[in-house]
Design a protein around this motif. Structure first.
Motif: not given
Length: 383
Positions: A273-280, A317-319, A337-338, A372-380
């Motif tokens: 749902s988050l991916a569907e709502m994003a404008v990118i 970003a475009s993707r 993101d790019d 770029g690109p920007t990479v955000i990583t979380a290890r839980l």
């Protein structure tokens, strides 16, 4: 695929050198321990502890360099002296294993030379030459000796690691104190993150939904006051459109507060749902095969949500690629993101995510070079 790779040879060579250095240092430690006994008898305790700490630091550095295991924390001279009182035995054992390996290598060369000359490896003066059991004897005893020496060296390496961890690593009390400090900091960060989240929600409601509702009220008021039926109909139509936009903004705010799909359908559906709502365009790669506790899924969702929101607002970003997978005993959320890069980990949004992840003993990293690109990583952790 070769049975022995270059990396395996390098690792084996590093271990052998580490054991050899430990064996040589053990000889010096025996000499030091003898001198330490004499020094302690004549009141030279300070220099004994000082030298013991220096030798222990050398051993800790050796283990880190050759065996790849680090030990943090301070240790007293007394602990260092107790460590050296036992460590020389391990070093001597390692030196003995290396001498046994050297002995086996020399004997292997002699046996090969004897076999090449057509003689017996059992009786060097045997007139009948090579017997049928010579190759069998060579392979069996050579393989047994190689196995024993290799296992002995690995055992010495592991024993050296454990001994250093026991004497030079943090004590149980130090670990508890460190854990209490971490929990205290984590609790403060959680409180700060909650306050920041409340301020963000208030700002979204004030700047978004509230302004929409004010505009809606103004349009309806103008429609009531006008005598032109056509103008009133147009104002009502505008009010209807404004009500739809207000509802959309309110839905976005509620999703950012807590998506109901996260409880009812799980993390995968919430992220879809988050991916569907994003404008990118957001490309989701989700490989988890089971549900996890809310203590894992909730921070995983908010890391993805905030990272996607930041990319949409600031990166150009475009993707956006969103990956969620399990690696060992942790759930890894990675958002790429790019865009133009240059994201500041100390910014409000990213620092809040770092605090949220730290609250569950996770690890949060941001890699965002200027181009770029920007990479955000979380290890839980999920185990």
């Amino acid at each position: 695929m070769p049975l022995v790779s270059g990396e395996m040879v390098r690792v084996a060579g590093r271990l052998v050198v580490g054991v050899a250095v430990g064996g040589v240092s053990a000889v010096g430690e025996v000499v030091f321990l003898i001198l330490a006994l004499l020094g302690m008898a004549v009141g030279g305790r300070p220099w004994v502890y000082g030298v013991a700490r220096g030798l222990a630091e050398f051993e800790r550095g050796r283990i880190l360099r050759f065996f790849g295991q680090a030990f943090t924390g301070e240790f007293s001279g007394e602990r260092a002296l107790r460590y050296l009182g036992v460590r020389w035995l391990v070093g001597g054992l390692g030196l003995g294993v290396l001498l046994l390996m050297l002995f086996g290598a020399v004997n292997a060369v002699l046996m090969l030379v004897q076999l090449a000359r057509g003689g017996s490896i059992i009786e060097f003066d045997a007139p009948e030459g090579v017997s049928w059991y010579d190759p069998v004897t060579y392979v069996l005893f050579g393989g047994l000796l190689a196995f024993v020496t290799i296992q002995g060296m690995l055992g010495v390496v592991e024993l050296d690691r454990r001994l250093a961890r026991h004497f030079l690593g943090p004590t149980v009390q130090e670990r508890l104190q460190r854990r209490v400090s971490e929990l205290t900091v984590s609790r403060a960060e959680v409180v700060e993150a909650i306050d920041a989240e409340r301020r963000r929600i208030e700002r979204d409601l004030h700047d978004g939904v509230q302004q929409r509702i004010v505009a809606l009220g103004m349009l309806l008021g103008r429609a009531r006051r006008t005598d032109d039926s056509g103008r009133a109909a147009e104002l009502v139509r505008q009010a209807h459109d404004e009500a739809g936009r207000a509802l959309t903004d309110l839905r976005e705010v509620t999703w950012r507060v807590y998506p109901i799909a996260l409880d009812t359908d799980g993390l995968r559906v919430a992220l879809e749902s988050l991916a569907e709502m994003a404008v990118i365009p957001v490309h989701l790669r989700y490989t988890l095969t089971e549900r996890y506790p809310s203590a894992v899924e909730v921070p995983a969702y908010f890391v993805a949500s905030e990272a996607v929101t930041n990319a949409v607002k600031h990166s150009g970003a475009s993707r956006i690629d969103l990956a969620v997978e399990r690696v060992g005993s942790a759930i890894v959320v990675r958002v790429t993101d790019d865009g133009v890069g240059g994201a500041d980990p100390r910014g409000g949004g990213l620092s809040g995510l770092a605090r949220r992840v730290a609250a569950v003993d996770g690890v949060f990293t941001v890699d965002s070079p200027p181009a770029g690109p920007t990479v955000i990583t979380a290890r839980l952790p999920c185990a």
